[in-house]
Motif scaffolding. Structure first.
Motif, PDB file in Angstrom:
ATOM      1  N   VAL A 259      -4.470 -19.833  88.762  1.00  0.00           N
ATOM      2  CA  VAL A 259      -3.163 -20.426  90.201  1.00  0.00           C
ATOM      3  C   VAL A 259      -4.584 -20.663  91.226  1.00  0.00           C
ATOM      4  O   VAL A 259      -4.474 -21.049  92.204  1.00  0.00           O
ATOM      5  CB  VAL A 259      -2.534 -19.646  90.077  1.00  0.00           C
ATOM      6  CG1 VAL A 259      -1.668 -19.520  91.346  1.00  0.00           C
ATOM      7  CG2 VAL A 259      -1.875 -19.884  88.714  1.00  0.00           C
ATOM      8  N   THR A 260      -5.273 -19.338  91.783  1.00  0.00           N
ATOM      9  CA  THR A 260      -6.304 -19.688  92.625  1.00  0.00           C
ATOM     10  C   THR A 260      -6.756 -20.935  93.058  1.00  0.00           C
ATOM     11  O   THR A 260      -7.058 -21.505  93.833  1.00  0.00           O
ATOM     12  CB  THR A 260      -6.612 -18.111  92.837  1.00  0.00           C
ATOM     13  OG1 THR A 260      -5.712 -17.378  92.730  1.00  0.00           O
ATOM     14  CG2 THR A 260      -7.496 -18.417  94.353  1.00  0.00           C
ATOM     15  N   ALA A 261      -7.307 -21.238  91.843  1.00  0.00           N
ATOM     16  CA  ALA A 261      -8.298 -21.843  91.734  1.00  0.00           C
ATOM     17  C   ALA A 261      -7.632 -23.021  92.256  1.00  0.00           C
ATOM     18  O   ALA A 261      -8.283 -24.719  93.113  1.00  0.00           O
ATOM     19  CB  ALA A 261      -9.041 -22.134  90.701  1.00  0.00           C
ATOM     20  N   ALA A 262      -6.595 -23.923  91.815  1.00  0.00           N
ATOM     21  CA  ALA A 262      -6.026 -24.968  91.644  1.00  0.00           C
ATOM     22  C   ALA A 262      -5.458 -24.311  92.995  1.00  0.00           C
ATOM     23  O   ALA A 262      -5.092 -25.877  93.356  1.00  0.00           O
ATOM     24  CB  ALA A 262      -4.463 -24.617  90.445  1.00  0.00           C
ATOM     25  N   HIS A 263      -4.586 -23.633  93.627  1.00  0.00           N
ATOM     26  CA  HIS A 263      -4.240 -23.581  95.202  1.00  0.00           C
ATOM     27  C   HIS A 263      -4.719 -24.005  96.271  1.00  0.00           C
ATOM     28  O   HIS A 263      -4.830 -25.122  96.850  1.00  0.00           O
ATOM     29  CB  HIS A 263      -3.794 -23.235  95.185  1.00  0.00           C
ATOM     30  CG  HIS A 263      -3.479 -22.131  96.532  1.00  0.00           C
ATOM     31  ND1 HIS A 263      -2.461 -22.791  96.903  1.00  0.00           N
ATOM     32  CD2 HIS A 263      -4.060 -21.502  97.628  1.00  0.00           C
ATOM     33  CE1 HIS A 263      -2.429 -23.064  98.327  1.00  0.00           C
ATOM     34  NE2 HIS A 263      -3.168 -22.097  99.053  1.00  0.00           N
TER      35      HIS A 263
ATOM     36  N   VAL B 204      -8.965 -30.459  86.331  1.00  0.00           N
ATOM     37  CA  VAL B 204      -8.172 -29.805  85.174  1.00  0.00           C
ATOM     38  C   VAL B 204      -8.603 -28.575  85.021  1.00  0.00           C
ATOM     39  O   VAL B 204      -9.184 -27.843  84.839  1.00  0.00           O
ATOM     40  CB  VAL B 204      -8.149 -30.633  83.824  1.00  0.00           C
ATOM     41  CG1 VAL B 204      -7.377 -29.819  82.823  1.00  0.00           C
ATOM     42  CG2 VAL B 204      -7.380 -31.574  83.772  1.00  0.00           C
ATOM     43  N   ILE B 205      -7.751 -27.429  85.107  1.00  0.00           N
ATOM     44  CA  ILE B 205      -7.587 -26.068  84.724  1.00  0.00           C
ATOM     45  C   ILE B 205      -7.393 -25.866  83.478  1.00  0.00           C
ATOM     46  O   ILE B 205      -6.084 -26.344  83.462  1.00  0.00           O
ATOM     47  CB  ILE B 205      -7.624 -25.421  86.560  1.00  0.00           C
ATOM     48  CG1 ILE B 205      -9.144 -25.860  87.848  1.00  0.00           C
ATOM     49  CG2 ILE B 205      -7.844 -23.757  85.950  1.00  0.00           C
ATOM     50  CD1 ILE B 205      -8.035 -25.445  89.393  1.00  0.00           C
ATOM     51  N   VAL B 206      -8.069 -24.791  83.396  1.00  0.00           N
ATOM     52  CA  VAL B 206      -7.359 -24.440  81.877  1.00  0.00           C
ATOM     53  C   VAL B 206      -7.597 -22.902  81.856  1.00  0.00           C
ATOM     54  O   VAL B 206      -7.992 -22.079  82.004  1.00  0.00           O
ATOM     55  CB  VAL B 206      -8.573 -24.706  80.217  1.00  0.00           C
ATOM     56  CG1 VAL B 206      -7.568 -24.098  79.763  1.00  0.00           C
ATOM     57  CG2 VAL B 206      -8.574 -25.751  80.324  1.00  0.00           C
ATOM     58  N   GLY B 207      -5.733 -22.363  82.257  1.00  0.00           N
ATOM     59  CA  GLY B 207      -5.531 -20.808  81.930  1.00  0.00           C
ATOM     60  C   GLY B 207      -4.737 -20.787  83.581  1.00  0.00           C
ATOM     61  O   GLY B 207      -5.779 -20.995  84.820  1.00  0.00           O
TER      62      GLY B 207
ATOM     63  N   MET C 175      -8.927  -9.830  99.411  1.00  0.00           N
ATOM     64  CA  MET C 175      -8.728 -10.559  98.451  1.00  0.00           C
ATOM     65  C   MET C 175      -7.498 -10.571  97.872  1.00  0.00           C
ATOM     66  O   MET C 175      -6.279 -10.910  97.797  1.00  0.00           O
ATOM     67  CB  MET C 175      -9.857  -9.827  97.285  1.00  0.00           C
ATOM     68  CG  MET C 175      -9.394 -10.266  95.698  1.00  0.00           C
ATOM     69  SD  MET C 175      -8.555  -9.443  94.560  1.00  0.00           S
ATOM     70  CE  MET C 175      -8.922  -7.817  94.962  1.00  0.00           C
ATOM     71  N   ILE C 176      -6.585  -9.092  97.870  1.00  0.00           N
ATOM     72  CA  ILE C 176      -5.276  -8.380  97.840  1.00  0.00           C
ATOM     73  C   ILE C 176      -4.436  -9.244  98.670  1.00  0.00           C
ATOM     74  O   ILE C 176      -3.629 -10.107  98.301  1.00  0.00           O
ATOM     75  CB  ILE C 176      -4.949  -7.031  97.454  1.00  0.00           C
ATOM     76  CG1 ILE C 176      -5.991  -6.434  96.505  1.00  0.00           C
ATOM     77  CG2 ILE C 176      -3.364  -6.669  97.701  1.00  0.00           C
ATOM     78  CD1 ILE C 176      -5.640  -4.630  96.177  1.00  0.00           C
ATOM     79  N   ASP C 177      -4.949  -8.999  99.733  1.00  0.00           N
ATOM     80  CA  ASP C 177      -3.858 -10.152 100.823  1.00  0.00           C
ATOM     81  C   ASP C 177      -3.709 -11.876 100.629  1.00  0.00           C
ATOM     82  O   ASP C 177      -2.501 -11.988 100.980  1.00  0.00           O
ATOM     83  CB  ASP C 177      -4.665 -10.079 102.784  1.00  0.00           C
ATOM     84  CG  ASP C 177      -4.491  -8.431 102.604  1.00  0.00           C
ATOM     85  OD1 ASP C 177      -3.559  -8.210 102.309  1.00  0.00           O
ATOM     86  OD2 ASP C 177      -4.688  -8.037 103.489  1.00  0.00           O
ATOM     87  N   PHE C 178      -4.883 -12.139 100.158  1.00  0.00           N
ATOM     88  CA  PHE C 178      -5.148 -13.465  99.466  1.00  0.00           C
ATOM     89  C   PHE C 178      -4.158 -13.608  98.385  1.00  0.00           C
ATOM     90  O   PHE C 178      -3.906 -15.019  98.795  1.00  0.00           O
ATOM     91  CB  PHE C 178      -6.918 -14.071  99.492  1.00  0.00           C
ATOM     92  CG  PHE C 178      -6.675 -15.445  99.192  1.00  0.00           C
ATOM     93  CD1 PHE C 178      -6.672 -16.316 100.490  1.00  0.00           C
ATOM     94  CD2 PHE C 178      -7.465 -15.990  98.412  1.00  0.00           C
ATOM     95  CE1 PHE C 178      -7.604 -17.699 100.252  1.00  0.00           C
ATOM     96  CE2 PHE C 178      -7.723 -16.908  97.158  1.00  0.00           C
ATOM     97  CZ  PHE C 178      -7.555 -18.349  98.332  1.00  0.00           C
ATOM     98  N   ILE C 179      -4.326 -13.214  97.453  1.00  0.00           N
ATOM     99  CA  ILE C 179      -3.866 -13.600  96.603  1.00  0.00           C
ATOM    100  C   ILE C 179      -2.321 -13.426  96.621  1.00  0.00           C
ATOM    101  O   ILE C 179      -1.426 -14.114  96.455  1.00  0.00           O
ATOM    102  CB  ILE C 179      -4.206 -12.351  94.839  1.00  0.00           C
ATOM    103  CG1 ILE C 179      -5.674 -13.021  94.436  1.00  0.00           C
ATOM    104  CG2 ILE C 179      -3.416 -12.702  93.819  1.00  0.00           C
ATOM    105  CD1 ILE C 179      -6.072 -14.716  94.398  1.00  0.00           C
TER     106      ILE C 179
END
Length: 105
Positions: A38-42, A29-32, A101-105
């Motif tokens: 969103v990146t962590a969930a992905h 479960v990710i809160v936020g 980082m920008i490319d990844f996100i």
């Protein structure tokens, strides 16, 4: 009076999602629902884990929606400070890591 950030003004509409109602089985479960959540969930879901992302309001429109500056290349005088303190190679590494980082996100 509230003004709209560049991020909010250019991101378009985010989809709505259903309200959590009832029990659910998950691995993580990710809160936020900001950039980090969103990146962590992905990333976690790519490892086959079942992920539930909880957001109180709308995905990407809380702190993330008002902090466009999180995703930018360092182009101001702060990179000069890095260069002076750590040298040109480290300054180049900082710029490259931010670009990646920008490319990844």
């Amino acid at each position: 009076m509230r003004t709209e950030s560049i991020w909010e003004g250019t991101a378009g509409q985010t989809p709505g999602f259903p309200v959590l109602s009832g029990d659910m089985e998950t691995d993580v479960v990710i809160v936020g629902g900001g950039i980090t959540g969103v990146t962590a969930a992905h990333l976690i879901s790519k490892f086959g884990k079942r992920v539930v992302l909880l957001e109180a309001f709308r995905i990407g429109q809380g702190t993330t929606g008002n902090s466009t500056g999180n995703l930018h290349m360092t182009v101001d005088e702060s990179i000069s400070v890095v260069r002076q303190k750590w040298g040109g190679d480290k300054a180049a590494q900082v710029l490259e890591s931010r670009s990646s980082m920008i490319d990844f996100i």
